[in-house]
Scaffold this motif. Structure first.
Motif, PDB file in Angstrom:
ATOM      1  N   ARG A  53       0.830  -1.218   0.000  1.00 19.27           N
ATOM      2  CA  ARG A  53       0.000   0.000   0.000  1.00 19.27           C
ATOM      3  C   ARG A  53       0.853   1.252   0.000  1.00 19.27           C
ATOM      4  N   ARG A  54       0.515   2.156  -0.892  1.00 16.39           N
ATOM      5  CA  ARG A  54       1.112   3.489  -0.966  1.00 16.39           C
ATOM      6  C   ARG A  54       0.270   4.367  -0.029  1.00 16.39           C
ATOM      7  N   PRO A  55       0.818   4.849   1.070  1.00 18.33           N
ATOM      8  CA  PRO A  55       0.005   5.567   2.056  1.00 18.33           C
ATOM      9  C   PRO A  55       0.003   7.093   1.917  1.00 18.33           C
ATOM     10  N   PHE A  56       0.251   7.597   0.723  1.00 21.16           N
ATOM     11  CA  PHE A  56       0.318   9.047   0.528  1.00 21.16           C
ATOM     12  C   PHE A  56      -0.940   9.505  -0.195  1.00 21.16           C
ATOM     13  N   ASP A  57      -1.838  10.119   0.535  1.00 21.65           N
ATOM     14  CA  ASP A  57      -3.128  10.557   0.022  1.00 21.65           C
ATOM     15  C   ASP A  57      -2.956  11.628  -1.054  1.00 21.65           C
ATOM     16  N   ILE A  58      -3.821  11.568  -2.073  1.00 25.72           N
ATOM     17  CA  ILE A  58      -3.799  12.627  -3.077  1.00 25.72           C
ATOM     18  C   ILE A  58      -4.313  13.918  -2.437  1.00 25.72           C
ATOM     19  N   PRO A  59      -3.852  15.070  -2.889  1.00 27.57           N
ATOM     20  CA  PRO A  59      -4.385  16.329  -2.351  1.00 27.57           C
ATOM     21  C   PRO A  59      -5.871  16.450  -2.706  1.00 27.57           C
ATOM     22  N   LEU A  60      -6.667  16.854  -1.757  1.00 30.26           N
ATOM     23  CA  LEU A  60      -8.111  16.942  -1.966  1.00 30.26           C
ATOM     24  C   LEU A  60      -8.618  18.358  -1.777  1.00 30.26           C
ATOM     25  N   THR A  61      -9.709  18.659  -2.469  1.00 24.42           N
ATOM     26  CA  THR A  61     -10.404  19.920  -2.238  1.00 24.42           C
ATOM     27  C   THR A  61     -11.782  19.662  -1.652  1.00 24.42           C
ATOM     28  N   VAL A  62     -12.053  18.418  -1.280  1.00 24.60           N
ATOM     29  CA  VAL A  62     -13.340  18.058  -0.691  1.00 24.60           C
ATOM     30  C   VAL A  62     -13.543  18.872   0.584  1.00 24.60           C
ATOM     31  N   GLU A  63     -14.707  19.475   0.710  1.00 22.21           N
ATOM     32  CA  GLU A  63     -14.999  20.286   1.893  1.00 22.21           C
ATOM     33  C   GLU A  63     -15.157  19.409   3.130  1.00 22.21           C
ATOM     34  N   GLY A  64     -14.853  19.978   4.278  1.00 23.53           N
ATOM     35  CA  GLY A  64     -15.065  19.292   5.534  1.00 23.53           C
ATOM     36  C   GLY A  64     -13.891  18.473   6.031  1.00 23.53           C
ATOM     37  N   ASP A  96      -0.494   3.979  -8.407  1.00 21.03           N
ATOM     38  CA  ASP A  96      -0.037   5.323  -8.757  1.00 21.03           C
ATOM     39  C   ASP A  96      -0.481   6.351  -7.714  1.00 21.03           C
ATOM     40  N   HIS A  97      -1.646   6.096  -7.117  1.00 23.83           N
ATOM     41  CA  HIS A  97      -2.228   7.056  -6.175  1.00 23.83           C
ATOM     42  C   HIS A  97      -2.962   6.308  -5.060  1.00 23.83           C
ATOM     43  N   PHE A  98      -3.272   7.043  -4.019  1.00 22.56           N
ATOM     44  CA  PHE A  98      -4.009   6.508  -2.867  1.00 22.56           C
ATOM     45  C   PHE A  98      -4.980   7.592  -2.424  1.00 22.56           C
ATOM     46  N   GLU A 125      -5.748   3.402  -5.315  1.00 20.02           N
ATOM     47  CA  GLU A 125      -6.356   2.579  -4.270  1.00 20.02           C
ATOM     48  C   GLU A 125      -7.217   3.512  -3.434  1.00 20.02           C
ATOM     49  N   PHE A 126      -8.459   3.118  -3.246  1.00 18.78           N
ATOM     50  CA  PHE A 126      -9.405   3.915  -2.464  1.00 18.78           C
ATOM     51  C   PHE A 126      -9.651   3.187  -1.153  1.00 18.78           C
ATOM     52  N   MET A 127      -9.277   3.808  -0.042  1.00 23.79           N
ATOM     53  CA  MET A 127      -9.435   3.198   1.270  1.00 23.79           C
ATOM     54  C   MET A 127     -10.755   3.658   1.880  1.00 23.79           C
ATOM     55  N   CYS A 128     -11.525   2.698   2.342  1.00 25.66           N
ATOM     56  CA  CYS A 128     -12.754   3.047   3.060  1.00 25.66           C
ATOM     57  C   CYS A 128     -13.069   1.922   4.044  1.00 25.66           C
ATOM     58  N   HIS A 129     -13.884   2.241   4.987  1.00 26.21           N
ATOM     59  CA  HIS A 129     -14.341   1.268   5.964  1.00 26.21           C
ATOM     60  C   HIS A 129     -15.863   1.223   5.846  1.00 26.21           C
ATOM     61  N   PRO A 130     -16.387   0.337   5.003  1.00 24.69           N
ATOM     62  CA  PRO A 130     -17.834   0.330   4.759  1.00 24.69           C
ATOM     63  C   PRO A 130     -18.627  -0.043   5.999  1.00 24.69           C
ATOM     64  N   GLY A 131     -19.821   0.455   6.037  1.00 26.01           N
ATOM     65  CA  GLY A 131     -20.730   0.175   7.141  1.00 26.01           C
ATOM     66  C   GLY A 131     -22.062   0.819   6.845  1.00 26.01           C
ATOM     67  N   TYR A 132     -22.873   0.933   7.833  1.00 26.56           N
ATOM     68  CA  TYR A 132     -24.143   1.607   7.668  1.00 26.56           C
ATOM     69  C   TYR A 132     -24.412   2.436   8.912  1.00 26.56           C
ATOM     70  N   CYS A 133     -25.250   3.407   8.719  1.00 25.29           N
ATOM     71  CA  CYS A 133     -25.611   4.294   9.820  1.00 25.29           C
ATOM     72  C   CYS A 133     -26.854   3.722  10.496  1.00 25.29           C
ATOM     73  N   GLY A 134     -26.675   3.154  11.676  1.00 29.72           N
ATOM     74  CA  GLY A 134     -27.785   2.555  12.400  1.00 29.72           C
ATOM     75  C   GLY A 134     -28.540   3.586  13.226  1.00 29.72           C
ATOM     76  N   LYS A 135     -29.412   3.112  14.070  1.00 27.22           N
ATOM     77  CA  LYS A 135     -30.275   3.989  14.865  1.00 27.22           C
ATOM     78  C   LYS A 135     -29.497   4.956  15.741  1.00 27.22           C
TER      79      LYS A 135
END
Length: 143
Positions: A53-64, A96-98, A125-135
């Motif tokens: 795994r390449r652990p260097f995140d691409i620069p983001l402009t995503v808000e928050g 190439d990217h993470f 490579e897109f890292m995520c931890h899938p789940g769902y939003c419960g009660k």
């Protein structure tokens, strides 16, 4: 026990179960620490697991994205040169990217759409931890 010994033992156990690992990574990107990276690269070469795994995140402009997480992601870049040199000596490859570290825990459909739109050319490579939003967090949960 040394990091190498533990990691090699884990890979042997996986192989004994009849599985063939495709890549190696570590929890919280600890393979950026020089002794851990050295062990990961050595195990990858020994067991012919060519991807790390390449652990260097691409620069983001995503808000928050919290400024501290952006700063931490940017700060990790100082380790990039050594990371690639060590992996290269052991015949390892990376994508190439993470993406995903900076917005972990904050994925909603709009952020995901924006992230996908910002991906550079190449393999990411897109890292995520899938789940769902419960009660407990206001969601309905499954079903």
């Amino acid at each position: 026990m040394r990091v190498y010994d533990e990691l090699a033992a884990q890979v042997r156990k996986i192989l004994a179960a009849g599985l063939k690992p495709t890549h190696l990574d570590t929890h919280k990107h600890t393979h950026l620490a020089p002794p851990v990276l050295d062990a990961v690269a050595r195990v990858a070469e020994e067991f012919e697991i060519r991807w790390v795994r390449r652990p260097f995140d691409i620069p983001l402009t995503v808000e928050g994205v919290p400024w501290l997480r952006r700063a931490a992601s940017g700060g990790l870049r100082v380790l990039r040169g050594r990371f690639h040199r060590v992996l290269g000596r052991h015949g390892c490859r990376t994508t190439d990217h993470f993406a995903g570290f900076q917005i972990t825990g904050q994925f909603r459909a709009p952020e995901l759409v924006q992230l996908i739109g910002e991906l550079p050319d190449g393999v990411t490579e897109f890292m995520c931890h899938p789940g769902y939003c419960g009660k407990i967090c206001g969601g309905r949960g499954p079903g």
